[in-house]
Enzyme design. Structure first.
Site: not given
Ligand code: GLN
Length: 537
Positions: A14, A19, A139, A188, A222, A380, A384, A513, A515
């Site tokens: 994460s 991104l 990725e 490290k 470093k 969706c 319904q 959908h 979105e």
């Protein structure tokens, strides 16, 4: 010929590999290059379609009907390039392909092994469906050191050997933590992660360091020394205030410049960061805001409705208003408490979903939105539920329900062969969707003089679907007589795609959908209109 950029992650998961890949893709595309972004996921599911959003966040659906990892959503939103089935692969799919081939005897008696058979199949995926792309960004899910990631890392190592180092580039994203107690930035973990990667035979060319604060020159030096990477290729990424700032921040850090320098190519045109600057400003500076309630089962998990959250924010950007997402757990929503819980909201949204749990709360919220004339968008499953609410409370069909939830209900929602009229089960209709999902792009015709047509300004639309059950079209006349209009329908006039209420300022349900198609730089009309209605509520 395409150049391949592989993005791996280290130290923790994460960190924002998705991104980072999406931002780099934007920067390269904006400089005139053709780009594709792909994701390799190390889990054994053949695709994420069967995974609960609790486990893995949203399932993102592409135009061509693939159920994919949510990172493909980031890629699409940042690059404006539609992702495809061929852009996402999992260990499960790789193994199932190889085993299928083995069963057919296609390996001609050979012992089938991870190297070379699995790695060959992965390499095949990386190159598959690439035509005239300048860059392919791949990725790799998971973190270096995970057992599951190994075949993928081995495959990209081989791939780079096959193609040549001048055509492949490795980016490694790690965490550079800040220790408060000693007031120090620690390099490290990054050193160890790169060591791990090098032990597999991969020398990163660029190290992106995720950090809470800017990394001083000494520490960069470093990292450069221990990781064997030129100092200019140690790129920092400090937490951004909004994700829309990410392309700006990576540009400032010269990520794209170092990539182009590595491949020894010049940009075809100047990068355009204006749109991102503009929306960052809108998102950060907005004083006015609007509260939108999202009522669902998975609201406690941040990534479960990723594209939806994004689309609502996009709607806000275009309306110049900040959208506060109020997440309401549908399980806890009792009709007695609704007015209190939804007191300060100006819009109610019920997202997609599966299964019975939480449906009562959803129906109660829809009832509240319908009666109080609060702007409502049902997506969706949300649509319904709105149809069931109307059937129960307005059409007075007491047993109205969805066969997904109750096989002996009166199916206002069901598989086509389960739809009935006047209590009679209909069988043998032309389209039988039994047991399969309707996935990907489907067309819908919009009704004249409807709200939806005003919103889309078009006679037909194409949107992405992911569902099995359909609104019972045999009940159309009954619904329309009482004010619920079926304002969008499939081209063959069989499947209702959109419903809206006549006597309500903004009440829309869609079987698809929307979105998935919204982009920050081109917000979806439905979300723009929904937020606009909420703004004026
Ligand atoms: N469970 C419902 C169906 O399969 C809705 C799915 C969804 O909301 N994506 O039809």
């Amino acid at each position: 010929m395409a150049r391949y950029i592989f993005v791996t992650g280290g130290v923790v998961s994460s960190l924002g590999k998705g991104l980072s890949s999406a931002s780099l893709a934007y920067l390269l595309k904006s400089q005139g290059f053709k780009v594709r972004v792909r994701k390799m996921d190390p889990y054994l599911n053949v695709d994420p379609g069967t995974m609960s959003p609790f486990q893995h966040g949203e399932v993102f659906v592409t135009n061509d009907g693939a159920e994919t990892d949510l990172d493909l959503g980031h890629y699409e939103r940042f690059t404006n390039i539609d992702a495809k089935q061929s852009d996402n692969i999992t260990t499960g799919r790789i193994y199932s392909d190889v085993i299928k081939k083995e069963r057919k005897g296609n390996y001609l008696g050979k012992t089938v092994q991870v190297i070379p058979h699995i790695t060959d199949r992965i390499k095949g995926f990386i190159k598959n469906d690439i035509t005239n792309e300048d860059f392919v960004i791949c990725e790799i899910g998971g973190t270096v050191g995970d057992i599951e990631s190994l075949p993928f890392l081995e495959a990209i190592r081989q791939f780079s050997n096959d193609l040549g180092r001048n055509k492949t580039l490795f980016i490694h994203l790690t965490l550079v933590p800040f220790l408060k107690s000693s007031d120090e930035i620690k390099t490290k973990p990054t050193q160890h992660s790169v060591k791990e990667l090098r032990s597999i035979g991969i020398q990163p060319d660029i190290v992106i360091c995720r950090s809470q604060q800017s990394i001083p020159y000494e520490q960069r030096k470093k990292i450069s020394l221990f990781c064997n990477v030129p100092i200019d290729n140690v790129i920092e990424t400090v937490d951004v205030r909004t994700i829309y700032e990410a392309p700006i921040s990576f540009y400032k850090e010269k990520l794209d410049k170092q990539v182009l320098r590595y491949f020894k190519i010049k940009p075809k045109k100047k990068v355009n960061l204006l749109p991102w600057k503009k929306i960052t400003k809108i998102v950060l500076k907005n004083k006015k805001s609007v509260n939108i309630a999202i009522i669902g089962k998975y609201v406690n998990l941040k990534d479960a409705y990723k594209s939806l959250d994004e689309a609502l924010i996009h709607g806000g950007i275009k309306n110049n208003i900040k959208v506060n997402l109020i997440r309401v757990e549908s399980d806890n929503l009792k009709s007695t408490k609704i007015s209190k819980i939804l007191k300060n909201v100006s819009g109610i949204l019920i997202p997609g979903g599966f299964g019975k749990r939480g449906t009562e709360g959803k129906i109660a919220a829809i009832n509240y939105a319908r009666k109080k004339k609060i702007p409502f968008l049902g997506i969706c499953f949300g649509m319904q539920m709105a149809v069931i609410e109307f059937a129960k409370n307005v059409l007075k069909i007491k047993k109205a329900g969805s066969t997904e939830l109750n096989k002996s209900c009166y199916p206002v929602i069901g598989l086509i062969h389960e739809w009935n009229q006047n209590g009679k089960i209909m069988k043998g209709t032309n389209v039988d969707l039994g047991g399969t999902m309707r996935l990907g792009l489907y067309k819908a015709k919009l009704k004249h003089n409807s709200l939806i047509k005003k919103i889309y300004r078009s006679n037909t639309i194409e949107e992405r679907h992911r569902h099995r059950y359909e609104v019972n079209n045999n009940l159309k006349d009954q619904f329309e007589k009482k004010g619920m209009i079926f304002s969008g329908i499939s081209p063959d006039n069989k499947l209702p795609e959109i419903i809206e209420l006549k006597n309500h300022p903004w009440f829309v349900g869609v079987q698809f959908h929307p979105e998935f198609k919204s982009r920050p730089l081109s917000p979806h009309p439905l979300f723009f209109s929904f937020i606009k209605a909420a703004k004026h509520y």
